[in-house]
Design an enzyme around this catalytic site. Structure first.
Site, mmCIF file in Angstrom:
data_model
loop_
_atom_site.group_PDB
_atom_site.id
_atom_site.type_symbol
_atom_site.label_atom_id
_atom_site.label_comp_id
_atom_site.label_asym_id
_atom_site.label_seq_id
_atom_site.Cartn_x
_atom_site.Cartn_y
_atom_site.Cartn_z
ATOM 1 N N CYS B 182 -3.266 -7.698 10.339
ATOM 2 C CA CYS B 182 -4.083 -7.069 10.221
ATOM 3 C C CYS B 182 -3.805 -6.081 11.846
ATOM 4 O O CYS B 182 -3.498 -4.194 12.181
ATOM 5 C CB CYS B 182 -4.774 -5.946 9.097
ATOM 6 S SG CYS B 182 -5.438 -6.813 7.516
ATOM 7 N N HIS B 186 -2.465 -2.723 13.617
ATOM 8 C CA HIS B 186 -3.809 -1.588 13.629
ATOM 9 C C HIS B 186 -4.695 -1.409 14.616
ATOM 10 O O HIS B 186 -5.480 -0.889 13.805
ATOM 11 C CB HIS B 186 -4.069 -1.426 11.961
ATOM 12 C CG HIS B 186 -2.635 -0.882 11.358
ATOM 13 N ND1 HIS B 186 -2.206 -0.145 10.909
ATOM 14 C CD2 HIS B 186 -2.055 -1.563 10.396
ATOM 15 C CE1 HIS B 186 -1.295 0.178 10.328
ATOM 16 N NE2 HIS B 186 -1.005 -0.614 9.368
ATOM 17 N N ARG B 230 -0.931 0.019 -1.189
ATOM 18 C CA ARG B 230 -1.086 0.424 0.181
ATOM 19 C C ARG B 230 -1.549 -1.346 0.963
ATOM 20 O O ARG B 230 -0.647 -1.677 1.615
ATOM 21 C CB ARG B 230 -1.748 0.795 1.255
ATOM 22 C CG ARG B 230 -1.679 0.962 2.056
ATOM 23 C CD ARG B 230 -0.338 1.882 2.776
ATOM 24 N NE ARG B 230 0.688 0.059 3.013
ATOM 25 C CZ ARG B 230 1.455 0.089 3.663
ATOM 26 N NH1 ARG B 230 1.504 1.349 3.871
ATOM 27 N NH2 ARG B 230 2.158 -0.626 3.920
ATOM 28 N N CYS B 234 1.087 -3.998 2.837
ATOM 29 C CA CYS B 234 0.938 -4.215 3.639
ATOM 30 C C CYS B 234 1.114 -5.770 3.703
ATOM 31 O O CYS B 234 1.301 -6.851 5.383
ATOM 32 C CB CYS B 234 -0.466 -4.432 4.194
ATOM 33 S SG CYS B 234 -1.262 -2.239 5.410
#
Lengths: 103, 273
Positions: B182, B186, B230, B234
């Site tokens: 992730c 991010h 969401r 992802c």
């Protein structure tokens, strides 16, 4: 049956501003599903707005209008507490009418 | 390159390429601004309201084999308290002996109160064309009742802390065919995927801005999307194995991001491209 619309109507000076959210798939008839078959067109065709029984807006819609459409318009006159009524009819003949009080 | 004519040509080439870079940079910032303007224009008349209204109706409706509504569902603040409940989720629920996010808790209430089978309760959790999801409607309703309230996830119970640590580990865990975490997308400032700005979720501001604006109506999909969706998407984008709906993995990541967003005024259901 179709879900209710969300209608807001507010007096701004000597006009009334109406904002409507409609719940509709608005399928264009151009798309294909995962099996490759055309998804038939399904969209709102006629929209009518009335204020105290008098028609203040009519519209003919087609497949170019988005899913879950948002409609905003103004008309002259209108007073707090009066009713605005919106109706739509789609190409399958399904219809929906909702009413809101002007604030 | 001793030929002066060649040198002049080379200089023009360098000049024009730096000009091109400047134009691209300009186009990028203005595209980002345009997307922000687009969102602002759509904010008035957000179709998420349709989901909120449908969820509010469904909430009161007697459903399932037991023919009861969800009005007695305890979202953490006591049976039937919806206002502000989302800002304190995920949390540990003693009755289920499990840390749960909103969607997991809704499934639990549908099974325990309404008598649905587990399979029926999780069926159709993400809607599609012509296939409306009750889960998305419930989530829209419950989250809308937390609008304007600051995020306040305690994460003090040992099981909650364990979830948080697990979520943090997963956030930085690299894997899959792309060797992605992730954090690959991010964990850096000013990262983009195509024209979309990606929030840096390792900073407080980034986590707050992202978490407080989900769920959201996705204009490109014509659906209201929840936080479970969401995370699921992802995972798909990272080419990870599919994230199971209401799995501990999904709750752990939600816990990690929700706690990091503490203090942010909750502002959803929002609208996104």
């Amino acid at each position: 049956m179709a879900d209710p619309m969300r209608i807001r109507a507010n007096v701004v000076g000597d006009t009334t501003e109406v904002k409507v959210l409609m719940s509709h798939e608005m399928e264009t008839g151009q798309r294909k599903d995962s099996a490759g078959k055309v998804i038939p067109a399904w969209h709102i065709q006629n929209v009518t707005a009335t204020y105290n029984g008098k028609t203040v807006l009519t519209a003919q819609w087609g497949p170019a209008v988005s899913k879950n459409p948002f409609l905003s318009f103004k008309f002259k006159g209108g007073a707090k507490g009066d009713k605005v009524q919106i109706s739509w009819v789609d190409n399958r003949g399904e219809k929906r009418t909702d009413e809101a009080t002007i604030a | 390159m001793s030929n002066p004519r060649w040198r002049a040509f080379a200089r023009i080439a360098v000049l024009s390429s730096s000009l091109a870079v400047a134009i691209v940079a300009l186009a990028q910032t203005s595209a980002v601004d345009e997307i922000a303007k687009y969102r602002a224009a759509l904010q008035d008349g957000n179709p998420a309201e349709l989901w909120e209204a449908r969820g509010a109706e469904l909430w009161k409706q007697p459903r399932g084999p037991n023919k009861v509504s969800l009005e007695k569902c305890d979202l953490g603040l006591g049976p039937g308290v919806v206002k502000g409940a989302y800002t304190q989720l995920p949390r540990y629920f003693a009755d289920a002996d499990r840390v749960m996010d909103l969607e997991t808790r809704l499934v639990w209430c549908m099974v325990k109160l309404q008598g649905f089978s587990e399979a029926d309760a999780v069926k159709n959790h993400f809607g599609g064309p012509g296939r409306k999801s009750d889960n998305e409607a419930f989530v829209a309703f419950v989250t809308s009742e937390s609008r304007g309230i600051p995020m306040n996830v305690a994460a003090t119970h040992p099981k909650e802390q364990e979830m948080y640590r697990l979520g943090e580990k997963m956030f930085f865990f690299r894997g899959g065919p792309y060797d992605f975490a992730c954090a690959s997308c991010h964990g850096v400032d000013n990262q983009r995927i195509r024209l979309q700005d990606l929030p840096n979720l390792t900073t407080k501001e980034g986590a707050q801005k992202a978490y407080s604006t989900w769920p959201a109506y996705r204009v490109s999909q014509g659906e209201l999307r929840t936080f479970q969706w969401r995370l699921n998407d992802c995972f798909r984008q990272q080419r990870f194995p599919e994230l199971k709906f209401t799995s501990d993995a999904s709750i752990a990541l939600t816990m990690f991001l929700a706690k990091n967003s503490n203090g942010a005024a909750y502002d959803a259901p929002a609208i996104k491209r």
